[in-house]
Structures are given as structure tokens and as C-alpha cells.
Design a protein around this motif. Structure first.
Motif, short mmCIF file in Angstrom:
data_model
loop_
_atom_site.label_atom_id
_atom_site.label_comp_id
_atom_site.label_asym_id
_atom_site.label_seq_id
_atom_site.Cartn_x
_atom_site.Cartn_y
_atom_site.Cartn_z
N GLN A 42 72.55 93.87 95.42
CA GLN A 42 72.56 94.49 94.09
C GLN A 42 72.00 93.52 93.05
O GLN A 42 72.42 92.36 92.98
N THR A 62 71.60 93.51 88.90
CA THR A 62 71.96 94.18 87.67
C THR A 62 71.45 93.35 86.49
O THR A 62 71.76 92.16 86.38
N VAL A 67 69.54 98.40 93.82
CA VAL A 67 69.80 97.71 95.08
C VAL A 67 68.44 97.38 95.69
O VAL A 67 67.58 98.26 95.81
N THR A 85 67.28 97.09 87.35
CA THR A 85 68.58 97.22 87.99
C THR A 85 68.50 98.20 89.15
O THR A 85 68.06 99.32 89.00
N ARG A 92 63.34 98.92 96.33
CA ARG A 92 64.55 99.02 95.53
C ARG A 92 64.91 100.48 95.30
O ARG A 92 64.05 101.35 95.36
#
Length: 121
Positions: free
Chosen positions: A116, A118, A93, A91, A38
Motif C-alpha cells: 500500500q 498512501t 496498492v 495512492t 497499481r
């Protein structure tokens, strides 16, 4: 040509769960380790989880141990990341990768485009 396509990202409240999927095409994943990484804005890429080709062994980043679980279905050529007890700091990508069993990103040779995630507080 190898393609990895992630899905399952979205917006979730803190404490919630998401399940990411990574569908592979172009070569069977059964002979390769698979990993999740990530990257948050302004931060370096971070190792999240990895699974050996057999799925019998797994690695996890310290920040997700006990909350995230990586799994794979070689018959479906798909790898999953179950994320529970999500925190705002999760949070980012999220990227799927295929390669050698390691937490080092440079040992993975194919990468997806990312999805993504979030987490709202």
C-alpha cells in the motif's frame, strides 16, 4: 514456485518520495520482463512501469512519466520503483509482476501480493 514480495510502501506527504522493492524467488528474473501496476479503490488496475529483461528499455504509464523510475538488479533478483514528486492520486496498492515486456497486465504471469502506498495532501 515463483514468489514476488513487494516492500517499501507506506504513508508519505504529497511531494515526497518512496522506493518500492520487489524481491523474487523461485526463478531468476534475468530472463523476464518485470512490471509495476497499481490499483486504487474502485478503479481498474493501471500499468505504472515495466522494464525489459536486460533493463535497457523501460515503459511508463502517462500519469507517472518523469516522476517514477523503474530499475532492476538481476544479481539480487530484485526490481525497484523509485517514486518522486508523489501526488495524492498516486495512492493505491502497488503490485510487482513478472512476464513479458508490455504494459498489458495479461502478459504477466506472476504477481506479488501488493504494497500500500498512501499519499496525503
Amino acid at each position: 514456485q515463483v514468489q514476488l514480495v513487494e516492500s517499501g510502501g507506506g504513508l508519505v506527504q504529497a511531494g515526497g518520495s518512496l522506493r518500492l522493492s520487489c524481491a523474487a524467488s523461485g526463478r531468476p528474473i534475468s530472463s523476464y520482463a518485470m512490471g509495476w501496476f497499481r490499483q486504487a479503490p474502485g478503479k481498474e488496475r493501471e500499468f505504472v512501469a515495466g522494464t525489459s529483461w536486460s533493463g535497457l528499455t523501460s515503459l511508463y504509464g502517462d500519469s507517472v512519466k518523469g516522476r517514477f523510475t523503474i530499475s532492476r538488479d538481476n544479481a539480487k533478483n530484485t526490481v525497484y520503483l523509485q517514486m518522486n514528486s508523489l501526488k495524492p492520486e498516486d495512492t493505491a496498492v502497488y503490485y510487482c509482476a513478472s512476464g513479458s515486456y508490455s504494459s498489458a497486465g495479461e502478459l504477466y504471469d506472476y504477481w506479488g501480493q501488493g504494497t500500500q502506498v498512501t499519499v496525503s495532501s
